[in-house]
Design an enzyme around this catalytic site. Sequence first.
Site: not given
Length: 181
Positions: A27, A29
């Site tokens: 994931k 940022d």
Amino acid sequence: MLKFIRPMFPTLVEVPPTGDNWIHEIKYDGYRTQVIVEDGTARTITRRGYDWSSTYKTIVEAAATIPKSAIIDGEAIVLNQKGVSDFHSLRSAMRWAPDRIIFVAFDLLHHDGIDLRREPLLARREKLLELVGTAKGVIQYSHHVHGGGADFYAAVDRIGLRAWCRSGKRAAIGQATPKPG
């Protein structure tokens, strides 16, 4: 003219899913972004539908070289000194160093006149990999791990990152492998 497609978002869960029909990815940022390529031009659209092409000029220039029309879903990020995506560095780069911003592609929603959203996720990702390649340039492919969710999440957690996964629960957005019948 190709239009922005409202993105779908993952659901937060306490325990990572198991099974081979799930794929797991880092994931990043940054800012969720769609790159829309058409007729030798490109534009970048935020998850809320705003055109940020002037902010992501380097991404737009790189995407304009993609030979066919496409809508690519991904994340605009900046890597910090440790090679990890860093939201604060992205915000700074947007104003002071826009050439540091890269686009990490994780899904191909439309390609060469065909809406791919109903295709299995892995088929779309295979086409995406063919389109953007594995190079480490301005546009990069987000690699995934097939299955092994608990181990993947533990490894990601040890190095201080986050992860997300997609599966066959919603075939239109995240089917890793086609279900029989």
